[in-house]
Design a protein around this motif. Structure first.
Motif, mmCIF file in Angstrom:
data_model
loop_
_atom_site.group_PDB
_atom_site.id
_atom_site.type_symbol
_atom_site.label_atom_id
_atom_site.label_comp_id
_atom_site.label_asym_id
_atom_site.label_seq_id
_atom_site.Cartn_x
_atom_site.Cartn_y
_atom_site.Cartn_z
ATOM 1 N N UNK A 218 -1.387 24.480 -0.905
ATOM 2 C CA UNK A 218 -1.065 23.560 0.172
ATOM 3 C C UNK A 218 -1.058 24.335 1.497
ATOM 4 N N UNK A 219 -1.648 23.716 2.521
ATOM 5 C CA UNK A 219 -1.690 24.324 3.841
ATOM 6 C C UNK A 219 -1.346 23.273 4.905
ATOM 7 N N UNK A 220 -0.597 23.683 5.920
ATOM 8 C CA UNK A 220 -0.266 22.813 7.050
ATOM 9 C C UNK A 220 -0.364 23.628 8.324
ATOM 10 N N UNK A 221 -0.939 23.036 9.370
ATOM 11 C CA UNK A 221 -1.117 23.805 10.595
ATOM 12 C C UNK A 221 -1.012 22.935 11.837
ATOM 13 N N UNK A 222 -0.856 23.620 12.971
ATOM 14 C CA UNK A 222 -0.751 22.971 14.273
ATOM 15 C C UNK A 222 -1.435 23.856 15.302
ATOM 16 N N UNK A 223 -2.073 23.223 16.277
ATOM 17 C CA UNK A 223 -2.691 23.953 17.380
ATOM 18 C C UNK A 223 -2.423 23.189 18.669
ATOM 19 N N UNK A 224 -2.108 23.928 19.732
ATOM 20 C CA UNK A 224 -1.876 23.321 21.033
ATOM 21 C C UNK A 224 -2.616 24.076 22.122
ATOM 22 N N UNK A 225 -3.266 23.341 23.026
ATOM 23 C CA UNK A 225 -4.019 23.919 24.146
ATOM 24 C C UNK A 225 -3.589 23.199 25.414
ATOM 25 N N UNK A 226 -3.323 23.954 26.487
ATOM 26 C CA UNK A 226 -2.835 23.337 27.717
ATOM 27 C C UNK A 226 -3.379 24.064 28.940
ATOM 28 N N UNK A 227 -3.827 23.285 29.940
ATOM 29 C CA UNK A 227 -4.236 23.798 31.252
ATOM 30 C C UNK A 227 -3.534 22.975 32.327
ATOM 31 N N UNK A 228 -2.931 23.641 33.300
ATOM 32 C CA UNK A 228 -2.213 22.958 34.372
ATOM 33 C C UNK A 228 -2.671 23.483 35.729
#
Length: 715
Positions: free
Chosen positions: A389-399
């Motif tokens: 089992x695998x679970x993941x998250x990714x976040x990308x942000x430019x301001x």
């Protein structure tokens, strides 16, 4: 003074090795003595039992000569066992666990060291001067990595330890070229290119590895505006590339508005780039598929790293919480909050060189702040050997925040803001039901947002814009391996995509909000045959668009035939579709900064984009020389004028048409242990066709031809 007398007798010489633990217990019982030792020092050691008739002293001498341990008698009752502070030589043979065939080219390295080796054509390897307590890491593309303590090599039934690696269901087709252009780049039998980021070499012109920049070194791939994140494959626009990160569909890929890849190479373990002949399990991306994956193996020790350059700082860590549980984390943030560096200033000017932000206005004071960050997290859990089992998250942000006020009139001021975000969640379950049958269920959620607020002093007008994408998807893959040469894949996929586009203007007041939702179903079937000099993959994908009650059939073919050890023919073809597109509006930009907004097809003025592509080529490989010549023909129907970046009156017309790209790609590459040099050339005849335009046929915005010559030293 004491005497050690007696003997151990065996009926015959043993041909099998016995664990040292068993031998020690036999000696203790025979002579009524005790050994003092740490259990972990002897657990993994086995040797042949001493033959003939030996007394105790001779037995101890035998053990000292054949085991990397020190046996020392303290008195006539106790004998100590300790680890020697020395190095040893080890050897092994690497096998495929299922096929029981040897694996040549496997990587053998000493953990936390630059020393290592590669298995030979018969799978064997040797390492000299290895510390007794060293950890040996053995890996091979498409197989699970294994780690051994150096002392475990003394437990083999033969002189060299047999090591069996288990193939994973992420297994790629056989590696055709181990070093393609640079270290870490590999070419596989199905024509795709693999980037192993852990071994990746820095390309010319870069100060550190960059995933999207590296892709642009491949023949047929370029960036028309020299942006790292803007990838054009065989005449296609950037939005025609399917970007997957651990099976999560991504809608944003760059920092600094395309100058830096948003995907951290420290935790992105492998990248597979496919231009044609794509597997039937993938749709969307009528130009290419870029499939990125992170570490998928649970390790037995903590590893990580951190670094800083003149633009950003980053850190990553892989933490095993238990034998079957691990968490991987990474983060990167721009350093503009602390210091403004010359490199950052150069990047900043390049990003905003044609905008109001970088304009020289002496009559007003301006202030602008730009920052970016990205982060990832992944949980790895193995229920047992058959279920992962695998679970993941990714976040990308430019301001980007911008303000200005006029020197002559302080009351005339404005503040503007531009934000770009992409957040993704995903999970998958792999199950091995039998030796031949396995499955994988994956699901994801992806959210993309662009929000802009721009106050225009000259017209006393406030403009607010928003673009949001919400997508969920679930896919079931069923694998059946009839034998080592034939494999089958069947599956089902469902995707729901929702998009919002909103515009509000204060003076004169105007408000527009558009929401669209599209639900797609797909069934796919594929068979793969790989034996001797022939490789063939045939696939079919059936797509159903519920909103339009429309069916699309998409056949796929990938064929490679070797005529000799040096020369091979390759044929690839595919039909694909795409239901999302990016709209470019230069008139309604943000302070001169180009904004691209995602829109869903409506099967009217924005039709489903459909591509048909075929290619044929030859490959020559000998003595580390790689020569490739490929001819291709590609037609993409259903493109719109609003997503092609026209700088003339065409950009305002609601028209759809097609483009046709045909040409040749040539590459010659020579690699050695110290350097790699290559020359690539692509020529294409790339034309648009819009029935409502005059003229109706005209050249594509993508350059017609380009070439490069590169010499790269891998010292």
């Amino acid at each position: 003074m004491f005497l050690l007398v007696g003997s151990i007798c065996y009926a015959q010489k043993s041909t099998n090795k016995t664990s040292l633990t068993t031998i020690i217990k036999t000696i203790e019982k025979q002579y009524n003595i005790k050994f003092s030792y740490a259990v972990e020092d002897i657990t993994n050691i086995s040797i042949e039992q001493p033959s003939g008739s030996l007394n105790l002293q001779q037995t101890i001498d035998y053990l000292n000569a054949n085991v990397p341990l020190n046996f020392k008698a303290l008195n006539d009752r106790y004998i100590t066992i300790s680890v020697l502070d020395k190095t040893v030589s080890i050897c092994g043979i690497v096998f495929d666990e299922n096929l029981k065939t040897t694996l040549s080219g496997a990587t053998i390295r000493i953990k936390n060291s630059s020393e290592g080796s590669i298995s030979s054509s018969n799978g064997s390897f040797n390492l000299n001067d290895v510390a007794i307590d060293a950890t040996i890491v053995i890996s091979y593309l498409g197989f699970e990595t294994k780690e051994f303590n150096a002392m475990e090599f003394f437990s083999a039934d033969t002189n060299c330890k047999n090591i069996f690696l288990k193939a994973t269901k992420e297994e790629l087709n056989t590696v055709l070229i181990n070093v393609f252009l640079t270290s870490g780049l590999q070419k596989t039998t199905d024509g795709s290119t693999v980037l192993n980021t852990k071994k990746f070499g820095i390309l010319p012109g870069l100060t550190e590895p960059d995933i999207l920049q590296s892709i642009q070194t491949l023949p047929g791939v370029e960036s028309s505006n020299e942006s790292i994140a803007n990838i054009n494959v065989r005449g296609g626009t950037n939005d025609q590339n399917l970007m997957l990160w651990d099976n999560i569909k991504m809608y944003h890929s760059g920092h600094f508005f395309g100058l830096i890849s948003a995907y951290n190479p420290n935790l992105t373990n492998k990248v597979i780039v496919t231009k044609n002949g794509t597997s039937a399990e993938y749709s969307d991306g009528v130009s290419s598929t870029v499939n990125m994956s992170t570490n998928n193996e649970i390790r037995n020790s903590i590893s990580g790293g951190a670094g800083i350059n003149l633009i950003s700082g980053d850190a990553f860590v892989e933490i095993p919480l238990a034998k079957n549980l691990e968490i991987d984390l990474s983060a990167r943030h721009s350093i503009t909050d602390i210091i403004t560096t010359p490199t950052y200033t150069k990047y900043y000017k390049k990003s905003f060189q044609d905008s109001e932000i970088n304009a020289d206005n002496s009559d007003k004071n301006t202030n602008s702040d730009f920052s970016f960050y990205d982060y990832t997290a992944k949980i790895l859990y193995d229920l047992n050997d058959k279920h992962q089992f695998r679970a993941n998250i990714i976040g990308i942000n430019n301001e980007l925040n911008y303000s200005e006020n006029y020197n002559s009139d302080q009351s005339k001021s404005k503040a503007s803001r531009l934000s770009q975000k992409n957040l993704g969640y995903g999970g998958n379950w792999k199950a091995q039901w039998t030796k031949k049958f396995s499955s994988q269920v994956s699901t994801y959620f992806s959210r993309y947002n662009i929000d802009a607020s721009d106050y225009r002093v000259a017209t006393d007008q406030l403009l607010n814009e928003a673009n949001e994408v919400l997508e969920t998807g679930t896919k079931l893959n069923l694998y059946y391996d009839t034998n080592q040469n034939m494999k089958f894949l069947a599956g089902y996929q469902i995707n729901e995509t929702g998009m919002l586009n909103q515009t509000r203007v204060s003076a004169p007041f105007y408000s527009s909000t558009k929401k669209d939702v599209l639900l797609n179903h797909a069934l796919f079937l594929e068979t793969e045959y790989n034996k001797n000099k022939t490789y063939l993959r045939l696939g079919m994908r059936l797509n159903y668009f519920q909103k339009f009650e429309k069916l699309l059939f998409e056949p796929r073919i990938n064929f490679r035939q070797k005529f000799s050890d040096q020369l091979a023919l390759k044929i690839e073809g595919e039909f694909k579709n795409q239901t999302t597109t990016q709209i470019i509006d230069f008139e309604d930009d943000f302070l001169g900064v180009e904004k691209r907004r995602w829109q869903l097809v409506n099967n009217k003025d924005i039709p489903i984009a459909r591509s048909k592509q075929g290619s044929i080529g030859f490959e020559f490989n000998q003595d580390n020389w790689n020569i490739e010549l490929t001819g291709f023909y590609k037609i993409v129907d259903g493109i719109t004028a609003s997503n092609q970046g026209f700088y003339n009156n065409f950009q305002f017309k609601k028209a759809h048409g097609s483009y046709t790209d045909n040409g040749v790609e040539f590459l010659i590459n020579k690699t050695t242990k110290k350097y790699s040099t290559w020359l690539s050339y692509t020529f294409s005849n790339n034309n648009y066709h819009f029935e409502s335009f005059i003229p109706s046929t005209f050249p594509n915005n993508i350059r017609l031809h380009w070439d490069s010559i590169t010499i790269f030293w891998i010292i």
